[in-house]
Design a protein around this motif. Structure first.
Motif, PDB file in Angstrom:
ATOM      1  N   CYS A 105      51.816  43.426  52.909  1.00 22.05           N
ATOM      2  CA  CYS A 105      50.765  44.421  52.653  1.00 22.05           C
ATOM      3  C   CYS A 105      51.377  45.766  52.288  1.00 22.05           C
ATOM      4  O   CYS A 105      50.914  46.448  51.361  1.00 22.05           O
ATOM      5  CB  CYS A 105      49.862  44.555  53.873  1.00 22.05           C
ATOM      6  SG  CYS A 105      48.691  43.196  54.107  1.00 22.05           S
ATOM      7  N   ALA A 128      43.573  39.811  49.051  1.00 25.36           N
ATOM      8  CA  ALA A 128      44.199  40.330  47.834  1.00 25.36           C
ATOM      9  C   ALA A 128      44.583  39.192  46.893  1.00 25.36           C
ATOM     10  O   ALA A 128      44.394  39.281  45.677  1.00 25.36           O
ATOM     11  CB  ALA A 128      45.434  41.160  48.193  1.00 25.36           C
ATOM     12  N   ARG A 156      44.850  38.419  56.838  1.00 23.68           N
ATOM     13  CA  ARG A 156      43.537  38.348  56.172  1.00 23.68           C
ATOM     14  C   ARG A 156      43.480  39.275  54.967  1.00 23.68           C
ATOM     15  O   ARG A 156      42.908  38.934  53.927  1.00 23.68           O
ATOM     16  CB  ARG A 156      42.422  38.687  57.171  1.00 23.68           C
ATOM     17  CG  ARG A 156      42.279  37.668  58.282  1.00 23.68           C
ATOM     18  CD  ARG A 156      40.975  37.835  59.043  1.00 23.68           C
ATOM     19  NE  ARG A 156      40.857  39.102  59.732  1.00 23.68           N
ATOM     20  CZ  ARG A 156      41.360  39.345  60.942  1.00 23.68           C
ATOM     21  NH1 ARG A 156      42.048  38.416  61.588  1.00 23.68           N
ATOM     22  NH2 ARG A 156      41.189  40.524  61.520  1.00 23.68           N
ATOM     23  N   ALA A 157      44.077  40.458  55.094  1.00 23.85           N
ATOM     24  CA  ALA A 157      44.098  41.405  53.969  1.00 23.85           C
ATOM     25  C   ALA A 157      44.903  40.840  52.812  1.00 23.85           C
ATOM     26  O   ALA A 157      44.507  40.960  51.639  1.00 23.85           O
ATOM     27  CB  ALA A 157      44.683  42.743  54.416  1.00 23.85           C
ATOM     28  N   PRO A 175      46.092  47.453  57.867  1.00 26.29           N
ATOM     29  CA  PRO A 175      44.938  46.914  58.585  1.00 26.29           C
ATOM     30  C   PRO A 175      44.816  47.505  59.965  1.00 26.29           C
ATOM     31  O   PRO A 175      45.796  47.941  60.565  1.00 26.29           O
ATOM     32  CB  PRO A 175      45.233  45.414  58.653  1.00 26.29           C
ATOM     33  CG  PRO A 175      46.729  45.329  58.552  1.00 26.29           C
ATOM     34  CD  PRO A 175      47.147  46.461  57.657  1.00 26.29           C
ATOM     35  N   PRO A 180      45.103  40.846  61.116  1.00 25.77           N
ATOM     36  CA  PRO A 180      44.376  41.558  60.061  1.00 25.77           C
ATOM     37  C   PRO A 180      45.188  41.641  58.768  1.00 25.77           C
ATOM     38  O   PRO A 180      44.630  41.604  57.672  1.00 25.77           O
ATOM     39  CB  PRO A 180      44.143  42.948  60.671  1.00 25.77           C
ATOM     40  CG  PRO A 180      44.224  42.743  62.149  1.00 25.77           C
ATOM     41  CD  PRO A 180      45.247  41.670  62.337  1.00 25.77           C
ATOM     42  N   ALA A 181      46.507  41.755  58.902  1.00 31.39           N
ATOM     43  CA  ALA A 181      47.363  41.842  57.723  1.00 31.39           C
ATOM     44  C   ALA A 181      47.321  40.542  56.933  1.00 31.39           C
ATOM     45  O   ALA A 181      47.280  40.548  55.692  1.00 31.39           O
ATOM     46  CB  ALA A 181      48.798  42.161  58.133  1.00 31.39           C
ATOM     47  N   LEU A 198      48.727  47.841  50.101  1.00 29.63           N
ATOM     48  CA  LEU A 198      47.423  47.617  50.716  1.00 29.63           C
ATOM     49  C   LEU A 198      47.266  48.532  51.915  1.00 29.63           C
ATOM     50  O   LEU A 198      48.233  48.836  52.615  1.00 29.63           O
ATOM     51  CB  LEU A 198      47.284  46.155  51.170  1.00 29.63           C
ATOM     52  CG  LEU A 198      47.345  45.098  50.065  1.00 29.63           C
ATOM     53  CD1 LEU A 198      47.274  43.706  50.670  1.00 29.63           C
ATOM     54  CD2 LEU A 198      46.221  45.301  49.060  1.00 29.63           C
TER      55      LEU A 198
END
Length: 208
Positions: free
Chosen positions: A62, A109, A104-105, A70, A101-102, A67
């Motif tokens: 991320c 993406a 999922r992010a 998160p 969360p990372a 990104l």
């Protein structure tokens, strides 16, 4: 255990993160022999290490992609994982996505990057008419593999976007699997934290 569970890019991933995840996902209640219980706990630690490593790798990915960081989630708030997700993704990836969360992010993406050709969307619709029967056709028990009329199937324009999303999600998941395999290739694991399927330890098991 203390110290580190793994080295990612030469930097230590604390064994405390593995302990926290293990505390948040308690072992299943079952009566087993002492030696079997010890083996199960060793495998559970190795399994949890894979999830923590996936989280660490996703955080770095991320950051590399720019990104937004998160929001940190406590391991005690690990999201529920359905049996279907485990069957589709394997337990390590399914729980990693719920826990991180990372991860999922990164998956989001990857999904946004996928381009599904219109021909692939139409082909899926044409080959899977059983998934697009109308309520009336279902009520009447129409055989989707038999004589299906145009009125028995939802029109393509009505379901096209849904099909495209599903296909894009599938391609993104494969991209995530491929990324994770490449990313963890250089990870060094501390003793007792190896992959549960690593044949170098005697009680390995090839199960995800």
């Amino acid at each position: 255990m203390s110290g580190h569970a793994a080295l990612v890019g030469g930097e230590a991933v604390s064994a405390g993160r593995v302990d926290a995840l293990l505390a948040a996902v308690p072992a299943r209640d079952r009566v087993v022999r002492t030696e079997a219980l010890a083996r199960a706990e060793r495998q559970r630690r190795r399994w949890a290490t894979q999830i923590v490593v996936a989280d660490e790798l996703a955080r770095r990915a991320c950051a590399e992609r720019g990104l937004a960081p998160p929001v940190e989630v406590s391991p005690a708030r690990v999201l529920a994982v359905s049996g279907t997700e485990v069957a589709d993704l394997g337990s390590i990836v399914a729980v990693a996505l719920a826990h991180s969360p990372a991860a999922r992010a990164l998956l989001a993406a990857l999904e946004a990057e996928q381009q599904v050709p219109e021909r692939a969307v139409r082909d899926y619709y044409d080959r899977n008419r059983d998934r697009f029967l109308t309520r009336e056709a279902l009520r009447l028990g129409v055989d989707p593999y038999g004589d299906v009329g145009p009125a028995d199937v939802l029109p393509y324009p009505e379901v096209r976007d849904e099909v495209a999303r599903e296909l894009r999600r599938g391609v993104a998941r494969q991209a995530f699997f491929d990324w994770l395999d490449r990313a963890r290739a250089g990870v060094e694991y501390a003793a007792g934290h190896e992959h549960p399927g690593d044949p170098s330890h005697p009680d390995h098991e090839h199960r995800h």
